[in-house]
Write an enzyme that holds these catalytic residues in place. Sequence first.
Site, PDB file in Angstrom:
ATOM      1  N   CYS A 191      17.610 -49.251 -38.067  1.00 28.47           N
ATOM      2  CA  CYS A 191      17.298 -48.064 -37.288  1.00 28.47           C
ATOM      3  C   CYS A 191      17.656 -48.316 -35.828  1.00 28.47           C
ATOM      4  CB  CYS A 191      15.819 -47.731 -37.429  1.00 28.47           C
ATOM      5  SG  CYS A 191      15.241 -46.382 -36.398  1.00 28.47           S
ATOM      6  N   HIS A 200      18.589 -53.374 -32.607  1.00 31.06           N
ATOM      7  CA  HIS A 200      18.013 -52.510 -33.634  1.00 31.06           C
ATOM      8  C   HIS A 200      16.495 -52.663 -33.593  1.00 31.06           C
ATOM      9  CE1 HIS A 200      18.607 -55.964 -36.784  1.00 31.06           C
ATOM     10  NE2 HIS A 200      17.516 -56.128 -36.101  1.00 31.06           N
ATOM     11  N   ASN A 204      19.111 -57.764 -30.879  1.00 31.43           N
ATOM     12  CA  ASN A 204      20.251 -57.355 -31.699  1.00 31.43           C
ATOM     13  C   ASN A 204      20.467 -55.852 -31.675  1.00 31.43           C
ATOM     14  OD1 ASN A 204      20.900 -59.996 -32.570  1.00 31.43           O
ATOM     15  ND2 ASN A 204      19.301 -59.920 -34.133  1.00 31.43           N
TER      16      ASN A 204
END
Length: 417
Positions: free
Chosen positions: A357, A322, A320
Amino acid sequence: MVASIVAWAFFPTPSFSPTASAKASKTIGEGSENLNVRGIIAKPTSSSAAKQGKVMAQAVPKINGAKVGLKAESQKAEEDAAPSSAPRTFYNQLPDWSVLLAAVTTIFLAAEKQWTLLDWKPRRPDMLTGAFSLGKIVQDGLVFRQNFSIRSYEIGADRTASIETLMNHLQETALNHVRNAGLLGDGFGATPEMSKRNLIWVVTKMQVLIEHYPSWGDVVEVDTWVGASGKNGMRRDWHVRDYRTGQTILRATSIWVMMDKHTRKLSKMPEEVRAEIGPYFMEHAAIVDEDSRKLPKLDDDTADYIKWGLTPRWSDLDVNQHVNNVKYIGWILESAPISILENHELASMTLEYRRECGRDSVLQSLTAVANDCTGGLPEASIECQHLLQLECGAEIVRGRTQWRPRRASGPTSAGSA
């Protein structure tokens, strides 16, 4: 090749021999009397025969100037008359059993090797067939179970599995649960209806209690199940046990919500998705009592230890795009004092995920120690507060960890050196 050897052993072919040819020719013209071309027996006169024998005895032939000895006719006749081999009997006609035995042995060994390769079955009880498969559904189809063996590269300096290893087991069983239930779409754990709407799962809170850490070579059994959490969330629990003894290793609970993978904003749970996953919800209280204490925000003034310049690597990203949530745990512990890591082991942790993040992020890890054992009581438990944030100050994860004194090393496990 083997077939030709076996056939030769049973049906040996006669070999050509000059002696046998000579014997056959001698049989046709046997004795001192020979047939002439007209079939009349001609007897040589005694004088001419004697003269011929005398000449043959006296004349020594030469080949290229060297004398060559010839055997007399009588000596040749005696040698021809001597049998060249043993008489033909039933025993002599039997095949060469040593060659046959060698051929059969070769065939048997080759077949046994192939069978061993095709029908290999582990002999150790902890490596039974299916023990390390993708898992199975148990308890009326609501609980998923999977086993893992602790590898040598998954242990730390204390010879036990790291917390990141155990957390990776939790994530793996969660994904395989969705796969086994037939709900895996084209996303990272997303169902088909979620994939149609570009929705993905993100974790918002995680609580973990670790009773003891497995060692190298141990086998752990992980159970996981899901339940409802409010209107738009899902709770997932885990129970990790020792495969051999059944002793509890870890208990964990987590809350998950949906996020649009394009806008990166949280989303309500569509009714179509609820209809997909609702039949798998288990009416069961959380395996870990909720820690409702508020997690304080740390800053440069309230933190005792700070680690700057943490950056994600490409391998830290999931599908995904991240950072994997397990990676955050390692970053949080980067700022923990070495005195705690050496003398204590992590007993529990509570994490609240505030923001995702990306790969270009630069982070800071902050830790505040509530009661530091370095003052003189190494047997005391310790509680720490944590914060993982971007350099700009945006929060990524808040956390709380509790540490207990490290237990004395017991006997090494079966896999230990």
